[in-house]
Design a protein around this motif. Structure first.
Motif, PDB file in Angstrom:
ATOM      1  N   VAL A 103      33.705  23.668  45.417  1.00 54.51           N
ATOM      2  CA  VAL A 103      34.149  22.705  46.428  1.00 54.51           C
ATOM      3  C   VAL A 103      35.539  23.133  46.882  1.00 54.51           C
ATOM      4  N   ALA A 104      35.718  23.267  48.182  1.00 55.37           N
ATOM      5  CA  ALA A 104      37.014  23.653  48.747  1.00 55.37           C
ATOM      6  C   ALA A 104      37.658  22.451  49.424  1.00 55.37           C
ATOM      7  N   PHE A 105      38.869  22.162  49.007  1.00 53.12           N
ATOM      8  CA  PHE A 105      39.709  21.178  49.699  1.00 53.12           C
ATOM      9  C   PHE A 105      40.708  22.022  50.483  1.00 53.12           C
ATOM     10  N   LEU A 106      40.536  22.053  51.790  1.00 55.65           N
ATOM     11  CA  LEU A 106      41.260  23.021  52.608  1.00 55.65           C
ATOM     12  C   LEU A 106      42.775  22.836  52.587  1.00 55.65           C
ATOM     13  N   GLN A 107      43.250  21.631  52.281  1.00 55.44           N
ATOM     14  CA  GLN A 107      44.691  21.368  52.114  1.00 55.44           C
ATOM     15  C   GLN A 107      44.963  20.808  50.714  1.00 55.44           C
ATOM     16  N   GLY A 108      44.156  21.211  49.746  1.00 50.68           N
ATOM     17  CA  GLY A 108      44.216  20.656  48.402  1.00 50.68           C
ATOM     18  C   GLY A 108      45.527  20.853  47.665  1.00 50.68           C
ATOM     19  N   ALA A 109      46.297  21.870  48.017  1.00 50.45           N
ATOM     20  CA  ALA A 109      47.582  22.091  47.351  1.00 50.45           C
ATOM     21  C   ALA A 109      48.559  20.948  47.622  1.00 50.45           C
ATOM     22  N   HIS A 110      48.273  20.143  48.634  1.00 48.35           N
ATOM     23  CA  HIS A 110      49.149  19.038  49.018  1.00 48.35           C
ATOM     24  C   HIS A 110      48.680  17.703  48.454  1.00 48.35           C
ATOM     25  N   MET A 111      47.682  17.736  47.566  1.00 43.57           N
ATOM     26  CA  MET A 111      47.143  16.510  46.977  1.00 43.57           C
ATOM     27  C   MET A 111      47.805  16.235  45.631  1.00 43.57           C
ATOM     28  N   LYS A 120      43.842  32.153  47.145  1.00 41.40           N
ATOM     29  CA  LYS A 120      44.739  33.102  47.814  1.00 41.40           C
ATOM     30  C   LYS A 120      45.418  32.423  48.993  1.00 41.40           C
ATOM     31  N   ASP A 121      44.742  31.432  49.574  1.00 43.84           N
ATOM     32  CA  ASP A 121      45.321  30.623  50.647  1.00 43.84           C
ATOM     33  C   ASP A 121      46.244  29.599  49.980  1.00 43.84           C
ATOM     34  N   ARG A 122      47.510  29.600  50.338  1.00 41.17           N
ATOM     35  CA  ARG A 122      48.473  28.731  49.659  1.00 41.17           C
ATOM     36  C   ARG A 122      48.169  27.244  49.809  1.00 41.17           C
ATOM     37  N   ASN A 123      47.360  26.868  50.797  1.00 42.18           N
ATOM     38  CA  ASN A 123      47.056  25.456  51.017  1.00 42.18           C
ATOM     39  C   ASN A 123      45.779  24.987  50.319  1.00 42.18           C
ATOM     40  N   ALA A 124      44.822  25.848  50.165  1.00 43.91           N
ATOM     41  CA  ALA A 124      43.512  25.464  49.630  1.00 43.91           C
ATOM     42  C   ALA A 124      43.539  25.348  48.111  1.00 43.91           C
ATOM     43  N   ARG A 125      42.715  24.445  47.606  1.00 42.34           N
ATOM     44  CA  ARG A 125      42.473  24.293  46.174  1.00 42.34           C
ATOM     45  C   ARG A 125      40.980  24.066  45.996  1.00 42.34           C
ATOM     46  N   TYR A 126      40.492  24.415  44.806  1.00 43.38           N
ATOM     47  CA  TYR A 126      39.052  24.373  44.548  1.00 43.38           C
ATOM     48  C   TYR A 126      38.709  23.555  43.314  1.00 43.38           C
ATOM     49  N   LEU A 127      37.474  23.095  43.318  1.00 40.04           N
ATOM     50  CA  LEU A 127      36.865  22.470  42.151  1.00 40.04           C
ATOM     51  C   LEU A 127      35.547  23.200  41.931  1.00 40.04           C
ATOM     52  N   ASP A 128      35.418  23.884  40.801  1.00 34.72           N
ATOM     53  CA  ASP A 128      34.183  24.586  40.462  1.00 34.72           C
ATOM     54  C   ASP A 128      33.334  23.677  39.580  1.00 34.72           C
ATOM     55  N   GLN A 132      42.449  11.607  50.204  1.00 33.36           N
ATOM     56  CA  GLN A 132      43.671  12.349  50.508  1.00 33.36           C
ATOM     57  C   GLN A 132      43.391  13.455  51.526  1.00 33.36           C
ATOM     58  N   ALA A 133      42.276  14.148  51.343  1.00 28.61           N
ATOM     59  CA  ALA A 133      41.917  15.242  52.253  1.00 28.61           C
ATOM     60  C   ALA A 133      41.805  14.740  53.686  1.00 28.61           C
ATOM     61  N   ALA A 134      41.260  13.537  53.847  1.00 28.09           N
ATOM     62  CA  ALA A 134      41.055  12.985  55.188  1.00 28.09           C
ATOM     63  C   ALA A 134      42.376  12.679  55.896  1.00 28.09           C
ATOM     64  N   LYS A 135      43.457  12.563  55.144  1.00 27.50           N
ATOM     65  CA  LYS A 135      44.756  12.248  55.729  1.00 27.50           C
ATOM     66  C   LYS A 135      45.593  13.488  56.017  1.00 27.50           C
ATOM     67  N   LEU A 136      45.112  14.654  55.536  1.00 30.96           N
ATOM     68  CA  LEU A 136      45.834  15.911  55.729  1.00 30.96           C
ATOM     69  C   LEU A 136      45.278  16.663  56.932  1.00 30.96           C
ATOM     70  N   PRO A 137      46.074  17.572  57.510  1.00 35.53           N
ATOM     71  CA  PRO A 137      45.562  18.344  58.657  1.00 35.53           C
ATOM     72  C   PRO A 137      44.306  19.112  58.274  1.00 35.53           C
TER      73      PRO A 137
END
Length: 147
Positions: A92-100, A109-117, A135-140
């Motif tokens: 699962v990719a949260f495209l702005q997950g680093a900000h959660m 490798k993308d500084r903004n993305a975070r994953y859940l395996d 949280q994801a819905a509130k981020l760009p």
């Protein structure tokens, strides 16, 4: 004389490397459901659970299949979550997950993305997952390639 009618079995979904379904890109729930239906083995149940959790948490979520993965987003805001099948897990990719807070555990490798395996037998913490979705819905979000 009775004419013999050939019964057509539904075509088996094409699975790419790691068992990821190859589904034509498209907008809406139908291509996402086709992707989930084509997920192999135990991963299909994970896909169904993820789709249900995301949809329940964001009732107005917009869905699409892009790059052989389901994407979930907010109208005018972009895509914020996706998932993808690999041989041993669903990512699962949260495209702005680093900000959660807290961020999902998998780095990128993308500084903004975070994953859940999610591996076979894992139990998804639905409360934490829903919090990440909110949280994801509130981020760009990702609006797609320009031009």
């Amino acid at each position: 004389m009775a004419k013999k009618v050939a019964s057509r079995k539904p075509a088996k979904p094409v699975l790419l490397s790691g068992g990821n379904p190859q589904i034509a890109k498209g907008d809406g729930d139908a291509p996402v459901q086709a992707y989930i239906a084509a997920m192999p083995d135990w991963k299909r149940g994970v896909g169904q659970q993820l789709d249900a959790l995301i949809t329940r948490t964001l009732p107005r979520v917009q869905k699409a299949v892009k790059w052989n993965s389901p994407f979930y987003g907010i109208a005018g805001h972009g895509y914020v979550i996706s998932f993808h099948v690999f041989t041993r897990y669903v990512k699962v990719a949260f495209l702005q997950g680093a900000h959660m807070k807290p961020p999902p555990p998998g780095s990128s490798k993308d500084r903004n993305a975070r994953y859940l395996d999610i591996h076979q037998g894992d139990v998804i913490d639905e409360k934490q997952f829903a919090a990440w979705v909110k949280q994801a819905a509130k981020l760009p979000g990702f609006l797609g390639p320009k031009g």
